[in-house]
Design an enzyme around this catalytic site. Structure first.
Site, PDB file in Angstrom:
ATOM      1  CB  CYS B  53     -22.078  42.937 -13.147  1.00 25.42           C
ATOM      2  SG  CYS B  53     -22.729  42.461 -11.534  1.00 25.42           S
ATOM      3  CB  CYS B  56     -21.646  46.509 -10.901  1.00 24.29           C
ATOM      4  SG  CYS B  56     -20.294  45.320 -10.771  1.00 24.29           S
ATOM      5  CG  ASN B 155     -27.763  29.211  -4.880  1.00 20.88           C
ATOM      6  OD1 ASN B 155     -27.767  28.372  -3.988  1.00 20.88           O
ATOM      7  ND2 ASN B 155     -28.867  29.605  -5.489  1.00 20.88           N
ATOM      8  CB  SER B 163     -26.954  33.361 -13.449  1.00 21.70           C
ATOM      9  OG  SER B 163     -27.761  34.123 -12.589  1.00 21.70           O
ATOM     10  CG  HIS B 166     -21.637  41.746  -7.803  1.00 25.90           C
ATOM     11  ND1 HIS B 166     -21.095  42.882  -8.356  1.00 25.90           N
ATOM     12  CD2 HIS B 166     -21.901  42.064  -6.510  1.00 25.90           C
ATOM     13  CE1 HIS B 166     -21.053  43.840  -7.457  1.00 25.90           C
ATOM     14  NE2 HIS B 166     -21.541  43.365  -6.319  1.00 25.90           N
ATOM     15  CD  GLN B 170     -31.380  34.199  -5.074  1.00 24.39           C
ATOM     16  OE1 GLN B 170     -32.600  34.264  -5.139  1.00 24.39           O
ATOM     17  NE2 GLN B 170     -30.667  33.448  -5.899  1.00 24.39           N
ATOM     18  CD  GLU B 319     -26.332   9.133  -4.406  1.00 23.17           C
ATOM     19  OE1 GLU B 319     -26.926   8.548  -5.332  1.00 23.17           O
ATOM     20  OE2 GLU B 319     -25.111   9.033  -4.211  1.00 23.17           O
TER      21      GLU B 319
HETATM   22  O1  LIG Z   1     -32.384  32.897  -8.264  1.00 26.92           O
HETATM   23  P1  LIG Z   1     -31.315  32.577  -9.291  1.00 26.92           P
HETATM   24  O2  LIG Z   1     -29.942  32.914  -8.818  1.00 26.92           O
HETATM   25  O3  LIG Z   1     -31.629  33.143 -10.641  1.00 26.92           O
HETATM   26  O4  LIG Z   1     -31.381  30.976  -9.454  1.00 26.92           O
HETATM   27  C1  LIG Z   1     -30.682  30.055  -8.676  1.00 26.92           C
HETATM   28  O5  LIG Z   1     -31.141  30.024  -7.329  1.00 26.92           O
HETATM   29  C2  LIG Z   1     -32.506  29.622  -7.121  1.00 26.92           C
HETATM   30  C3  LIG Z   1     -32.756  29.530  -5.640  1.00 26.92           C
HETATM   31  O6  LIG Z   1     -31.859  28.638  -5.005  1.00 26.92           O
HETATM   32  C4  LIG Z   1     -32.818  28.286  -7.815  1.00 26.92           C
HETATM   33  O7  LIG Z   1     -34.216  28.075  -7.776  1.00 26.92           O
HETATM   34  C5  LIG Z   1     -32.353  28.276  -9.276  1.00 26.92           C
HETATM   35  O8  LIG Z   1     -32.536  26.994  -9.820  1.00 26.92           O
HETATM   36  C6  LIG Z   1     -30.877  28.685  -9.327  1.00 26.92           C
HETATM   37  O9  LIG Z   1     -30.433  28.710 -10.655  1.00 26.92           O
HETATM   38  O1  LIG Z   2     -22.240   4.135  -9.370  1.00 26.22           O
HETATM   39  P1  LIG Z   2     -21.610   5.120 -10.331  1.00 26.22           P
HETATM   40  O2  LIG Z   2     -22.269   5.069 -11.680  1.00 26.22           O
HETATM   41  O3  LIG Z   2     -20.140   5.017 -10.398  1.00 26.22           O
HETATM   42  O4  LIG Z   2     -21.934   6.555  -9.696  1.00 26.22           O
HETATM   43  C1  LIG Z   2     -23.105   7.307  -9.913  1.00 26.22           C
HETATM   44  O5  LIG Z   2     -24.262   6.696  -9.343  1.00 26.22           O
HETATM   45  C2  LIG Z   2     -24.265   6.555  -7.930  1.00 26.22           C
HETATM   46  C3  LIG Z   2     -25.614   6.003  -7.513  1.00 26.22           C
HETATM   47  O6  LIG Z   2     -26.672   6.818  -7.941  1.00 26.22           O
HETATM   48  C4  LIG Z   2     -23.949   7.874  -7.215  1.00 26.22           C
HETATM   49  O7  LIG Z   2     -23.744   7.625  -5.855  1.00 26.22           O
HETATM   50  C5  LIG Z   2     -22.705   8.562  -7.792  1.00 26.22           C
HETATM   51  O8  LIG Z   2     -22.552   9.834  -7.227  1.00 26.22           O
HETATM   52  C6  LIG Z   2     -22.858   8.672  -9.320  1.00 26.22           C
HETATM   53  O9  LIG Z   2     -21.726   9.275  -9.880  1.00 26.22           O
END
Ligand SMILES: O=P(O)(O)O[C@H]1O[C@H](CO)[C@@H](O)[C@H](O)[C@H]1O
Ligand SMILES: O=P(O)(O)O[C@H]1O[C@H](CO)[C@@H](O)[C@H](O)[C@H]1O
Lengths: 348, 348
Positions: B53, B56, B155, B163, B166, B170, B319
């Site tokens: 890690c 760590c 996250n 990823s 630990h 951020q 969405e």
């Molecule tokens: O910065 P990390 O932990 O490598 O990456 C993660 O957090 C970032 C900030 O939310 C995002 O842009 C990345 O897509 C996500 O994988």
């Molecule tokens: O309508 P479905 O295929 O069951 O569901 C999918 O599409 C929808 C519309 O984009 C979303 O709201 C759902 O989260 C997704 O799983």
């Protein structure tokens, strides 16, 4: 050194002329090692007919209805509609709590009776029939008193929340104007009122001269990576003519639209040699009775994959709380997509 | 019948007073069967120290630097920063292409030297040290000329693009004001100018009287499911006092904040008896030199899980192109969370 090369030397923000929002670009960040989650991609060959698929012809759906033995496209009202037609319009306001009833119709659009196909594997003629069905649904749903916006979209791939690989899309149509569409209406309207020209048509002209992000073009459509792309391989199909919505397409244009969809989705499949997941959607003029001269319809593809069939871009944390962020530049994504063959890797 | 019961009988939209945007709620749709993607959740017990890690104590990071043998919290500049401090501010405008350079500092915040912990498993004292570090970073980064906004976030879980398990969060801090923060500034400012009162404080008063979405409260903080929650189990922690940012917390309030974070994240873990994934973030006043009296800081949790540890909500298709949509109502989510014990299921 051209402008774009200067921009791409440093982290920067780019402005989305359609939404009025920004995206953060970190060109130097592509070398970040990935120790995180990898998604397995199902690569099993599907059968043309699946007895457990609720979208295949002659099968019974969850609601008990039986699909006809359809031979081309087929649409029906979603058995699990998120919005219902018989909801009476009501407004609730109680101090700072504000809500209103939403009424509308949700439909499922089967692209083909063949369970094993996807858009890039269908013929231009078959995709043209999908375009024709989109037109019909947009026009018919949009004509209803209650319906002011018709959202056509496709979720492709399990990673995109699609629960059934049978080639299909959806339409959710309803009374209110969606959040994203409101943003785009506002921006296009401001430009239209000031210049009496389509914002997107002027943008397209500029892109065609620059020729840095253009992927495909035919007589009636252009496919490109928008300057403000958020998703790693986000693209956009724009009609050359200033059309407000797909109902204005003539027969030749329908075919040209189908052709460019086939070529673009084929490039996508070829990128990581996998059936490429995405959400695609058409943004076009609301059906609220206004003319909406400002609107210029377009189809966008938001694919989640970043580096391989298993490694996707996570729109989390910073992106949720602050601003969308991307690592590879739109120009690099465009260059990669440009160089891919127009023939499907499976040779189908 | 109370108002909320009437609203919840039908599909409806709810208004987010902080962003000015809407969410579509489909209360009837919970019965939809799920045949789609399930995510496996890793349940292996972690060791307190992991030699592989990079977070760590005493281990070497990707950039070659060696972590000190830290005993509490520990922060450092991200080895793969999305934004860099030495970027010179520049604007580019070329017709409809608009961009500008972004400068700033990205940091990683280790919550504990113990690789196997998460916030709900840490003591209130240990979480208070995290709060103190957030305060310090917000103040120090925010004092820099170049930095007008400090985004603190976490996250958690592989499903949220994290990823490394630990315990860490951020901070991305930079020159521009992020898209989401701009929306919230605008809405709070309008209310402040009209009423000379904090929008969120007035909202909180109303929620406390209604007592339908309140999950936890102590002398200084309230945790609730906001009326406009988008994610299935989205929640929000709001300080009772009208504070613009976390630097204003006194010692007692720091502890109260830590206590409510521990209780809320414990409820989350108890929901599906799994280490609950989410993105969490603190929205607070920009550090651009303005007073920002309108701002009322708050911490939000956006967890993706919907029905179980394996089934998440996909924010795709409709969405992405239209409006965020949810199935279970915020009131049902609140009721479920309310009833969960405050003691962690693992009995740790
Ligand atoms: O910065 P990390 O932990 O490598 O990456 C993660 O957090 C970032 C900030 O939310 C995002 O842009 C990345 O897509 C996500 O994988
Ligand atoms: O309508 P479905 O295929 O069951 O569901 C999918 O599409 C929808 C519309 O984009 C979303 O709201 C759902 O989260 C997704 O799983």
């Amino acid at each position: 050194m051209t402008d774009i090369e200067t921009i791409n030397k440093n982290p920067h923000r780019r402005y989305n002329i359609l939404t009025g929002e920004w995206v953060l670009v970190s060109p130097h960040r592509t070398k970040r090692p990935w120790q995180g989650k990898k998604d397995k991609v199902q690569q099993t060959k599907l059968n043309e007919y699946d007895e457990n698929c609720y979208l295949c012809p002659t099968n019974t759906r969850a609601g008990g209805e039986v699909n006809p033995d359809y031979k081309g496209t087929y649409s029906f009202v979603n058995d699990f509609s998120a919005i219902l037609p018989d909801t009476v319009y009501q407004k609730f306001e109680d101090g700072l709590l504000k809500s209103e009833a939403e009424a509308g119709i949700c439909k499922v659009i089967c692209f083909s009776p063949n369970h094993s196909l996807t858009l890039p594997l269908m013929s231009v003629n078959e995709i043209t029939d999908v375009v024709k069905l989109w037109k019909k649904e947009y026009t018919e749903l949009g004509a209803k008193e209650q319906i002011n916006y018709v959202q056509i979209f496709e979720n492709k791939g399990a990673i995109m929340g699609c629960s059934n690989p049978h080639p299909h899309g959806q339409i959710w149509s309803h009374h209110s104007i969606p959040v994203e569409v409101q943003k785009k209406t506002k921006q296009q309207k401001e430009y239209w009122e000031k210049n009496k020209k389509s914002l997107l048509q002027d943008y397209l002209k500029q892109e065609l001269i620059k020729d840095e992000r253009i992927l495909l073009k035919n007589k009636h459509f252009v496919a490109l990576v928008p300057f403000w792309a958020v998703w790693p391989y986000e693209t956009m199909i724009i009609p050359v003519n200033h059309y407000q919505n797909i109902s204005q397409l003539n027969e030749e244009e329908e075919t040209a639209f189908a052709e460019i969809i086939k070529k673009l989705t084929t490039k996508y499949d070829n990128l990581f040699e996998v059936s490429f997941p995405y959400s695609a959607g058409i943004h076009q003029s609301p059906t609220d009775g206004n003319k909406h001269e400002e609107w210029h319809f377009h189809m966008s593809f938001y694919p989640p994959l970043l580096r391989s069939a298993e490694i996707k871009k996570f729109m989390v944390g910073y992106e949720m709380f602050a601003t969308p962020q991307r690592d590879i530049t739109p120009e690099l994504a465009a260059k990669t997509l440009m160089q891919l063959p127009e023939q499907h890797y499976s040779n189908q």
